[in-house]
Design a protein around this motif. Structure first.
Motif, PDB file in Angstrom:
ATOM      1  N   ALA A 134       3.872  -6.486   6.507  1.00  0.00           N
ATOM      2  CA  ALA A 134       2.805  -5.890   7.308  1.00  0.00           C
ATOM      3  C   ALA A 134       2.375  -6.881   8.388  1.00  0.00           C
ATOM      4  O   ALA A 134       1.988  -8.003   8.082  1.00  0.00           O
ATOM      5  N   ILE A 135       2.469  -6.445   9.612  1.00  0.00           N
ATOM      6  CA  ILE A 135       2.023  -7.279  10.729  1.00  0.00           C
ATOM      7  C   ILE A 135       0.515  -7.150  10.812  1.00  0.00           C
ATOM      8  O   ILE A 135      -0.033  -6.053  10.817  1.00  0.00           O
ATOM      9  N   ARG A 136      -0.137  -8.280  10.885  1.00  0.00           N
ATOM     10  CA  ARG A 136      -1.585  -8.307  11.044  1.00  0.00           C
ATOM     11  C   ARG A 136      -1.889  -8.790  12.453  1.00  0.00           C
ATOM     12  O   ARG A 136      -1.031  -9.350  13.125  1.00  0.00           O
ATOM     13  N   ILE A 179      -3.105 -12.366  18.611  1.00  0.00           N
ATOM     14  CA  ILE A 179      -2.062 -13.044  17.838  1.00  0.00           C
ATOM     15  C   ILE A 179      -1.530 -12.123  16.731  1.00  0.00           C
ATOM     16  O   ILE A 179      -2.218 -11.890  15.742  1.00  0.00           O
ATOM     17  N   PRO A 180      -0.311 -11.626  16.862  1.00  0.00           N
ATOM     18  CA  PRO A 180       0.292 -10.887  15.758  1.00  0.00           C
ATOM     19  C   PRO A 180       0.884 -11.896  14.766  1.00  0.00           C
ATOM     20  O   PRO A 180       1.547 -12.850  15.162  1.00  0.00           O
ATOM     21  N   TYR A 181       0.628 -11.689  13.486  1.00  0.00           N
ATOM     22  CA  TYR A 181       1.086 -12.657  12.477  1.00  0.00           C
ATOM     23  C   TYR A 181       1.376 -11.962  11.158  1.00  0.00           C
ATOM     24  O   TYR A 181       1.035 -10.804  10.958  1.00  0.00           O
ATOM     25  N   VAL A 182       2.050 -12.694  10.273  1.00  0.00           N
ATOM     26  CA  VAL A 182       2.268 -12.245   8.899  1.00  0.00           C
ATOM     27  C   VAL A 182       1.767 -13.339   7.966  1.00  0.00           C
ATOM     28  O   VAL A 182       1.835 -14.526   8.297  1.00  0.00           O
ATOM     29  N   ARG A 183       1.238 -12.931   6.828  1.00  0.00           N
ATOM     30  CA  ARG A 183       0.914 -13.889   5.768  1.00  0.00           C
ATOM     31  C   ARG A 183       2.161 -14.078   4.937  1.00  0.00           C
ATOM     32  O   ARG A 183       2.805 -13.103   4.540  1.00  0.00           O
ATOM     33  N   ALA A 192       4.338 -13.305  14.074  1.00  0.00           N
ATOM     34  CA  ALA A 192       5.169 -12.123  13.824  1.00  0.00           C
ATOM     35  C   ALA A 192       6.506 -12.228  14.549  1.00  0.00           C
ATOM     36  O   ALA A 192       7.534 -11.792  14.034  1.00  0.00           O
ATOM     37  N   TRP A 193       6.521 -12.818  15.743  1.00  0.00           N
ATOM     38  CA  TRP A 193       7.769 -12.928  16.488  1.00  0.00           C
ATOM     39  C   TRP A 193       8.740 -13.866  15.794  1.00  0.00           C
ATOM     40  O   TRP A 193       9.948 -13.669  15.874  1.00  0.00           O
ATOM     41  N   ASP A 194       8.245 -14.889  15.093  1.00  0.00           N
ATOM     42  CA  ASP A 194       9.151 -15.756  14.335  1.00  0.00           C
ATOM     43  C   ASP A 194       9.759 -15.009  13.155  1.00  0.00           C
ATOM     44  O   ASP A 194      10.944 -15.155  12.861  1.00  0.00           O
ATOM     45  N   TYR A 195       8.959 -14.213  12.486  1.00  0.00           N
ATOM     46  CA  TYR A 195       9.466 -13.415  11.373  1.00  0.00           C
ATOM     47  C   TYR A 195      10.499 -12.406  11.875  1.00  0.00           C
ATOM     48  O   TYR A 195      11.581 -12.254  11.279  1.00  0.00           O
ATOM     49  N   ALA A 196      10.225 -11.757  12.997  1.00  0.00           N
ATOM     50  CA  ALA A 196      11.170 -10.797  13.568  1.00  0.00           C
ATOM     51  C   ALA A 196      12.477 -11.485  13.942  1.00  0.00           C
ATOM     52  O   ALA A 196      13.564 -10.950  13.705  1.00  0.00           O
TER      53      ALA A 196
END
Length: 76
Positions: free
Chosen positions: A4-6, A11-15, A55-59
């Motif tokens: 889930a992107i927060r 800043i879009p991020y993931v935990r 989020a962009w690093d996770y993507a």
């Protein structure tokens, strides 16, 4: 994307603890030494910042086939 992107401000991020179990540790290794956000409203019980990533690093990690580490330590 499986997590889930927060969003915090712009800043879009993931935990990291919200990632699927099989992705958590490989992604943590992959982003080692990378810049990561500290989100003011994301804390663990001891007032330590929760582990988050952009989020962009996770993507990118997903797009590159979930590699175990970056080819260059500061390649972002």
């Amino acid at each position: 994307m499986t997590a889930a992107i927060r969003q915090y401000e712009d800043i879009p991020y993931v935990r990291l603890d919200s990632l699927p179990d099989d992705e958590r540790e490989p992604f943590r290794r992959w982003i080692h030494r990378q810049t990561r956000p500290i989100i003011p409203n994301e804390f663990e019980g001891s007032e330590e910042p929760a582990p988050c990533a952009y989020a962009w690093d996770y993507a990118r990690w997903l797009t590159e086939g979930k590699p175990n580490e970056l080819s260059q330590p500061y390649d972002t």
